[in-house]
Design a protein around this motif. Structure first.
Motif, PDB file in Angstrom:
ATOM      1  N   GLU A 175       1.005  -1.256   0.020  1.00  0.00           N
ATOM      2  CA  GLU A 175      -0.329   0.252   0.019  1.00  0.00           C
ATOM      3  C   GLU A 175       0.655   0.748  -0.204  1.00  0.00           C
ATOM      4  O   GLU A 175       2.242   0.938  -0.403  1.00  0.00           O
ATOM      5  CB  GLU A 175      -1.090   0.288   1.858  1.00  0.00           C
ATOM      6  CG  GLU A 175      -2.320  -1.178   0.885  1.00  0.00           C
ATOM      7  CD  GLU A 175      -2.854  -0.992   2.661  1.00  0.00           C
ATOM      8  OE1 GLU A 175      -3.629  -0.151   2.768  1.00  0.00           O
ATOM      9  OE2 GLU A 175      -2.080  -2.622   3.735  1.00  0.00           O
ATOM     10  N   SER A 176       0.177   2.793   0.024  1.00  0.00           N
ATOM     11  CA  SER A 176       0.995   3.862  -0.064  1.00  0.00           C
ATOM     12  C   SER A 176       1.681   3.670   1.511  1.00  0.00           C
ATOM     13  O   SER A 176       1.522   3.337   2.043  1.00  0.00           O
ATOM     14  CB  SER A 176       0.564   4.437  -0.065  1.00  0.00           C
ATOM     15  OG  SER A 176      -1.135   4.999   0.468  1.00  0.00           O
ATOM     16  N   HIS A 216      -0.048  -1.595  -6.602  1.00  0.00           N
ATOM     17  CA  HIS A 216      -1.288  -1.684  -5.345  1.00  0.00           C
ATOM     18  C   HIS A 216      -1.820  -2.876  -5.727  1.00  0.00           C
ATOM     19  O   HIS A 216      -3.101  -2.923  -4.967  1.00  0.00           O
ATOM     20  CB  HIS A 216      -0.902  -0.567  -4.547  1.00  0.00           C
ATOM     21  CG  HIS A 216      -2.864  -0.077  -5.494  1.00  0.00           C
ATOM     22  ND1 HIS A 216      -1.697   1.209  -5.804  1.00  0.00           N
ATOM     23  CD2 HIS A 216      -3.696  -0.243  -5.985  1.00  0.00           C
ATOM     24  CE1 HIS A 216      -3.213   1.360  -7.050  1.00  0.00           C
ATOM     25  NE2 HIS A 216      -3.855   0.574  -6.559  1.00  0.00           N
ATOM     26  N   ILE A 218      -3.228  -6.163  -6.742  1.00  0.00           N
ATOM     27  CA  ILE A 218      -3.400  -7.490  -6.233  1.00  0.00           C
ATOM     28  C   ILE A 218      -3.537  -8.326  -7.973  1.00  0.00           C
ATOM     29  O   ILE A 218      -3.034  -9.583  -8.680  1.00  0.00           O
ATOM     30  CB  ILE A 218      -4.157  -8.583  -5.619  1.00  0.00           C
ATOM     31  CG1 ILE A 218      -2.795  -9.492  -5.047  1.00  0.00           C
ATOM     32  CG2 ILE A 218      -4.781  -8.191  -5.179  1.00  0.00           C
ATOM     33  CD1 ILE A 218      -2.553  -9.249  -3.525  1.00  0.00           C
ATOM     34  N   SER A 219      -4.890  -7.628  -8.361  1.00  0.00           N
ATOM     35  CA  SER A 219      -5.577  -8.254  -9.914  1.00  0.00           C
ATOM     36  C   SER A 219      -4.106  -8.399 -11.164  1.00  0.00           C
ATOM     37  O   SER A 219      -3.774  -9.485 -11.984  1.00  0.00           O
ATOM     38  CB  SER A 219      -6.611  -8.087 -10.393  1.00  0.00           C
ATOM     39  OG  SER A 219      -7.310  -7.732  -9.461  1.00  0.00           O
ATOM     40  N   VAL A 231      -0.984  -8.688 -10.434  1.00  0.00           N
ATOM     41  CA  VAL A 231       0.642  -8.855 -10.313  1.00  0.00           C
ATOM     42  C   VAL A 231      -0.340 -10.455 -10.586  1.00  0.00           C
ATOM     43  O   VAL A 231       0.782 -11.511 -11.216  1.00  0.00           O
ATOM     44  CB  VAL A 231       0.869  -9.435  -8.674  1.00  0.00           C
ATOM     45  CG1 VAL A 231       1.344 -10.251  -8.443  1.00  0.00           C
ATOM     46  CG2 VAL A 231       0.731  -7.642  -8.216  1.00  0.00           C
ATOM     47  N   LEU A 279      -5.075  -9.707   1.871  1.00  0.00           N
ATOM     48  CA  LEU A 279      -5.195  -8.802   0.700  1.00  0.00           C
ATOM     49  C   LEU A 279      -5.993  -9.294  -0.115  1.00  0.00           C
ATOM     50  O   LEU A 279      -6.458  -8.651  -1.287  1.00  0.00           O
ATOM     51  CB  LEU A 279      -4.001  -8.884   0.566  1.00  0.00           C
ATOM     52  CG  LEU A 279      -4.206  -7.297  -0.307  1.00  0.00           C
ATOM     53  CD1 LEU A 279      -4.015  -5.863   0.289  1.00  0.00           C
ATOM     54  CD2 LEU A 279      -2.069  -6.971  -0.403  1.00  0.00           C
TER      55      LEU A 279
END
Lengths: 333, 336
Positions: B42-43, B226, B228-229, B231, B267
């Protein structure tokens, strides 16, 4: 179910200055928008940037007056009301913006931000009544104990907390409908789901309808799983129907391209992803859009007849703006 | 597996007047040659800071306190990035490792044409070489190279070379940046959130292009994101960061299958998917940590559903599983 708001053939156009002595150029941002929102319903509006989805949100909340068509509230034309009735009506539709930092006044405490609309609209409330109301709505959106937040300024809160404040402010006037414009795109990923769940809770427990404006199909599916979805492209609704039906078998070539492009959080399914049925990645500009089908320039199935005006077709309860329904290849999951 | 870059126990602090903010603490990361490695977080999790250490360009007042960044330049050749002198570092940057910054829109100079920006970089880099090796680059030579790269990213080279950045769309500028990062033939490209401001269809085009660069040119990539899809769809290896620590590292398939670390699990499980019918998903509770006021023990323990007493007191070590998978969590300390 009673309809709260009906958009009937709404169009919105802006004038663009071209040159000193030339006439202004008219740009149609929205064309032929038909959309009904019923009580307690969630409608997701999805599309890429520049497709006019935020403009629809502004028209529904009464912030912008459409240049064409009729906006009906409870069956009556909103712009036929007297000013007094108009503002009473507007109370019932609230707006939650994308950027929670910009939506809150940085020099006011949360208490001041929340009490302003309450004391403006409920003239007979005493200070104690207002405080009670604020505590109530703060607990409802999950900011407990309220005292811990009320004296703070917006910059002292996290993005997720500020978004909850906006939700609290939106429900303070007990609206029938909330228009949420990309409410989760600017907050941390681990906080997004809790905001979406909060919207679900407001919908189920208070019966508030939602218009959820987003570019993210996955969250649209999640929030509106029992509701409707409205897919927009270059100022037109190209497909409208129940989320379940539209995502299971998308009919319009644009919806198909959009769904094929969405990555899924599952490496096995994602890596055997399908090719996107689309001709070019560049979005046509609003000014050069064709008179007929808005998707003509990028559609792989386009032919001559697509250049004419396209009417809506109803297929299995889904409204599609495409003249080649039935001629397109079958969509398989 | 051959690694192109190895980061070992790196600690990076931002030195402020009254205190030092530790943005990255004890991160070790391998970047495999010719593969796409994703750094998820995350940021504020420290992913951009870790990536900046590869080029030793952490923005002031940040500095590397300890640890090493080793770039394997040949079979037995190693460059230690943080020990390079100024001239050597200038030559190293872009030639060995290049970076596509977040927001390509603002990474290009608005008052210089695309051709001149490319040409300038080529000329300037020539000057970092020792005098005997310098060559004069003519505009014709440069044009040939630039034309090849712009063609490679499916841009109309004739039009784009003479354009200023404002004349190009967001997706085109992002492709110009990718071509730009390939200019000096690097072995690794760092991509910092390359598609955040872009629409899904454009995003897919950009990633297909990056995969082409990765496969056809054999260039390794470090993808900071950020999402995850993204990735799951495009990366080979992934590393998950939280509160300046590396929580989990492994192949994408394995991370998604086992979800060892509770944060990774949270996550993945809290990400809505378009291909699945699920009821309500369960969010990760709590808030991301405040970097100035970090919790003791494991940095994730206040939000962790499997938190034990020991997690509140001390920080877990990184455990390496048989498959090479690495997790920083007390749940797996026995398995080491």
């Amino acid at each position: 179910m009673a309809k709260i708001i009906e958009l009937d053939k709404i169009g919105m156009s802006f004038e663009k200055k071209v040159g000193l002595l030339q006439p202004n150029k008219r740009i149609d941002v929205l064309r032929d928008i038909n959309l009904d929102i019923a009580e307690g319903q969630i409608v997701a509006v999805v599309g890429e940037s520049g497709c006019g989805k935020t403009t629809i949100g502004k028209i529904i909340t009464g912030l912008m007056k459409p240049t064409e068509g009729e906006l009906r509230f409870g069956g009556k034309n909103l712009y036929g009301f007297s000013l007094n009735v108009f503002s009473r009506t507007r109370e019932q539709v609230q707006f939650v913006q994308q950027d929670s930092y910009a939506a809150l006044n940085p020099v006011l405490t949360i208490r001041q931000s929340l009490s302003a609309p309450i004391s403006h609209h409920y003239k007979n409330y005493s200070a104690a009544d207002t405080e009670k109301k604020i505590n109530e709505i703060m607990s409802f959106v999950g900011l407990t104990p309220p005292e811990q937040f009320l004296s703070k300024y917006p910059h002292m809160l996290s993005g997720g907390q500020r978004q909850r404040i906006l939700m609290a402010r939106a429900i303070s006037l007990e609206p029938k409908l909330i228009v949420a414009d990309e409410p989760v795109s600017m907050i941390d990923v681990s906080m997004r789901l809790s905001i979406l769940n909060l919207m679900n809770k407001l919908n189920e427990m208070l019966g508030i309808s939602f218009v959820y404006i987003t570019h993210d199909l996955a969250t649209a599916k999640y929030i509106a799983r029992n509701g409707n979805i409205c897919v927009m492209y270059l100022g037109e609704i190209v497909e409208f129907g129940s989320v379940e039906a539209v995502l299971r078998s998308p009919k319009h070539p644009y919806t198909q391209a959009l769904i094929a492009a969405v990555p899924v959080p599952d490496p096995k399914a994602a890596k055997q992803g399908r090719d996107i049925p689309i001709k070019s990645m560049e979005i046509t500009s609003l000014e050069n859009r064709s008179k007929g089908c808005v998707f003509y320039d990028r559609c792989p199935y386009a032919e001559e007849k697509c250049r004419n005006k396209i009417e809506d077709t109803l297929v299995d309860g889904v409204r599609v703006k495409c003249c080649k329904i039935g001629e397109l290849p079958e969509w398989t999951n | 597996m051959e690694n192109i870059v190895e980061i070992r126990d790196i600690v990076i602090e931002y030195k402020l007047k009254k205190y030092a903010l530790r943005a990255v603490d004890g991160v070790s990361l391998d970047i495999a040659a010719g593969k796409i490695t994703a750094l998820v977080g995350e940021s504020g999790s420290g992913k951009t800071t870790v990536a900046s250490s590869l080029l030793n360009c952490i923005s002031s007042p940040g500095e590397i306190v300890s640890g090493t960044v080793r770039r394997h330049t040949g079979p037995n050749e190693v460059t230690e990035v943080e020990k390079l002198g100024e001239n050597a570092l200038n030559e190293f940057r872009w030639k060995q490792i290049s970076m596509v910054f977040q927001g390509a829109q603002s990474a290009l100079n608005p008052v210089v044409t695309i051709f001149n920006q490319f040409y300038e970089t080529m000329v300037v880099h020539e000057n970092y070489k020792p005098k005997s090796e310098r060559k004069k680059i003519t505009k014709q030579e440069a044009e040939q190279r630039i034309r090849y790269l712009l063609d490679f990213v499916n841009l109309d080279a004739d039009r784009v070379m003479t354009s200023y950045p404002h004349e190009l769309s967001g997706g085109m500028k992002q492709r110009v940046m990718i071509a730009f990062s390939l200019l000096l033939d690097p072995k690794l490209i760092i991509l910092d959130e390359p598609t955040t401001a872009l629409d899904v269809i454009t995003q897919d085009f950009i990633f297909k292009l990056l995969q082409k660069v990765n496969r056809e040119m054999g260039i390794a990539m470090l993808l900071l994101t950020h999402d995850i899809s993204v990735v799951a769809k495009y990366a080979d290896y992934m590393a998950v960061m939280y509160g300046g620590r590396l929580m989990e590292y492994g192949t994408v398939e394995e991370v998604f299958e086992h979800k060892y670390h509770p944060y990774t699990r949270g996550l993945i499980d809290s990400t809505p998917a378009i291909n699945k019918d699920v009821g309500l998903l369960r969010p990760i509770g709590g808030e991301p940590p405040d970097l100035l006021n970090m919790p003791a023990g494991c940095k994730f323990h206040p939000r962790c559903p499997q938190c034990k007493e020991i997690c509140k007191q001390s920080e877990p070590k990184t455990v390496t599983m048989e498959t090479g998978h690495r997790v920083k969590c007390f749940l797996y300390e026995d398995e080491a």
